[in-house]
Design a protein around this motif. Sequence first.
Motif, PDB file in Angstrom:
ATOM      1  N   VAL A   1      -1.003  20.825  26.195  1.00 57.03           N
ATOM      2  CA  VAL A   1      -0.861  19.862  25.104  1.00 57.03           C
ATOM      3  C   VAL A   1      -1.377  18.508  25.587  1.00 57.03           C
ATOM      4  O   VAL A   1      -0.731  17.867  26.418  1.00 57.03           O
ATOM      5  CB  VAL A   1       0.619  19.730  24.670  1.00 57.03           C
ATOM      6  CG1 VAL A   1       0.753  18.721  23.540  1.00 57.03           C
ATOM      7  CG2 VAL A   1       1.174  21.082  24.255  1.00 57.03           C
TER       8      VAL A   1
ATOM      9  N   HIS B   1       0.841  15.082  26.460  1.00 64.65           N
ATOM     10  CA  HIS B   1       2.277  15.350  26.408  1.00 64.65           C
ATOM     11  C   HIS B   1       3.027  14.467  27.405  1.00 64.65           C
ATOM     12  O   HIS B   1       2.581  14.293  28.546  1.00 64.65           O
ATOM     13  CB  HIS B   1       2.553  16.821  26.702  1.00 64.65           C
ATOM     14  CG  HIS B   1       3.952  17.224  26.347  1.00 64.65           C
ATOM     15  ND1 HIS B   1       5.030  16.964  27.161  1.00 64.65           N
ATOM     16  CD2 HIS B   1       4.454  17.827  25.240  1.00 64.65           C
ATOM     17  CE1 HIS B   1       6.129  17.413  26.582  1.00 64.65           C
ATOM     18  NE2 HIS B   1       5.816  17.943  25.416  1.00 64.65           N
TER      19      HIS B   1
ATOM     20  N   GLU C   1       7.496  27.831  23.225  1.00 64.34           N
ATOM     21  CA  GLU C   1       6.288  27.503  22.454  1.00 64.34           C
ATOM     22  C   GLU C   1       5.811  28.752  21.716  1.00 64.34           C
ATOM     23  O   GLU C   1       5.584  29.798  22.338  1.00 64.34           O
ATOM     24  CB  GLU C   1       5.188  27.008  23.408  1.00 64.34           C
ATOM     25  CG  GLU C   1       3.921  26.591  22.692  1.00 64.34           C
ATOM     26  CD  GLU C   1       2.784  26.212  23.666  1.00 64.34           C
ATOM     27  OE1 GLU C   1       1.742  25.799  23.186  1.00 64.34           O
ATOM     28  OE2 GLU C   1       2.961  26.355  24.894  1.00 64.34           O
TER      29      GLU C   1
END
Length: 427
Positions: free
Chosen positions: A55, A58, A152
């Motif tokens: 990500v 993040h 996730e």
Amino acid sequence: MPDFSVLLTHKAAEAIRKGAVWGQVVLKVSTPESIGAVVAISHGSGGRFPVDLDVPGHFLKSCDNKPWGYWYRVSAELHAHWLLARAQRAVVTVEGFRGLVGSGFQSPGGNAHLAITHVAGGQDKYSDLQLPEFALWRVSADGAEPLSIDVEPDVTGARALAPHWPVADLESARVLVVGCGSIGGAAARDLALAGVGRLDLVDPGRLRWRNLPRHICGPRHVGRLKVNALREDLTLLREQTEVRAHATDVVLEADKVRDLLQDTDIVLCAADGVVPRRVVSHLVRRAGVPAILACVLENGQVGELIRLRPWQGHGCLQCRRDALFAEGGMRPESMLAADYGTGSFHRPMTAVGSDLHLIGSFAAKVALATLLHDKGHHDQRIDAEHAVVALRPRPGWAPPYDVERAGSVRWMPGFPPRSGCPTCEPA
Ligand SMILES: [Zn+2]
């Protein structure tokens, strides 16, 4: 402060599902946020390998690695205990925990450690309990305390809304946004949130200090081209939307916009000023592309949306204005050129960011409905082409701008072309 919690990345979850029966775990931890993310694991006592957060930006990426925890494949019964202990704010004894761990259990000794547990396969006799696949524990000599873990999912972003939202139809959609100010920025954000596959942003301007009170982009972008600032923010927000930036002036570089229209499903025009809107109206008509024109009038008193269709019987922007004027209405375009105010001179009231964003969101809504209706989603039908939205209405305006209550919306039908209009009926 909430209990400590862990993010389990998609890669980590997959590695555990396919792995041995236990292993080691490395986390990145933010102590102030009381959360960690699994960034490396091992199978058994073998070498650790990365399962990092995929990500961009993040917040845990900049945090420190904390060494060890463990993961174990466990009996489904342990996750039934996890549910019960969470509900009762209780702990499971170390012996009880150890008895349900397949193998590899690490005795906590004097220190606590974290343990991620995984239940493989079916849920057997516990199926009515909806047991979680993964659970998290803090294991110490005093027992195993159940903590929360957030796994996730395989699919994130707007794609996760399928099949309850026409994800594929929007992923294949290409929207051109002309004008990336406060209205256009909010509209582009909503289009990305809805899952539009490609956005082309057109605006030659830079983000100025005076834009900050109303623009969705923050001070870190001051001085940048608005299209690049928005592209960066929207890509972080929804990486599945391809955002292309064009620092192009729709009036001076109309040829470039004409080329972009060859590969565009709909245009959302939030450009300031009379001339850019007229140019867009002309270009979309000639290209056979529908468009939504969005603006606010007179310091943000009234918002207006006009949907242009490249169809016979539907007039261009100029035809609509002429028809309204012929009916005794006013010509609102002259109010468009006015600045909202820069703070350097007094106005009794001014357009605020939230009102401009409301019109941008509304324009995005109408653009999405138009796209989806054209792809066969009949529940997205809008039986009108022109809307006036009251933001801060003042009495005494000529129809159709005489909307009376803040928040009210007046929808009107389209207008036919004037005969001889150079846009609608070229020689
Ligand atoms: Zn016309």
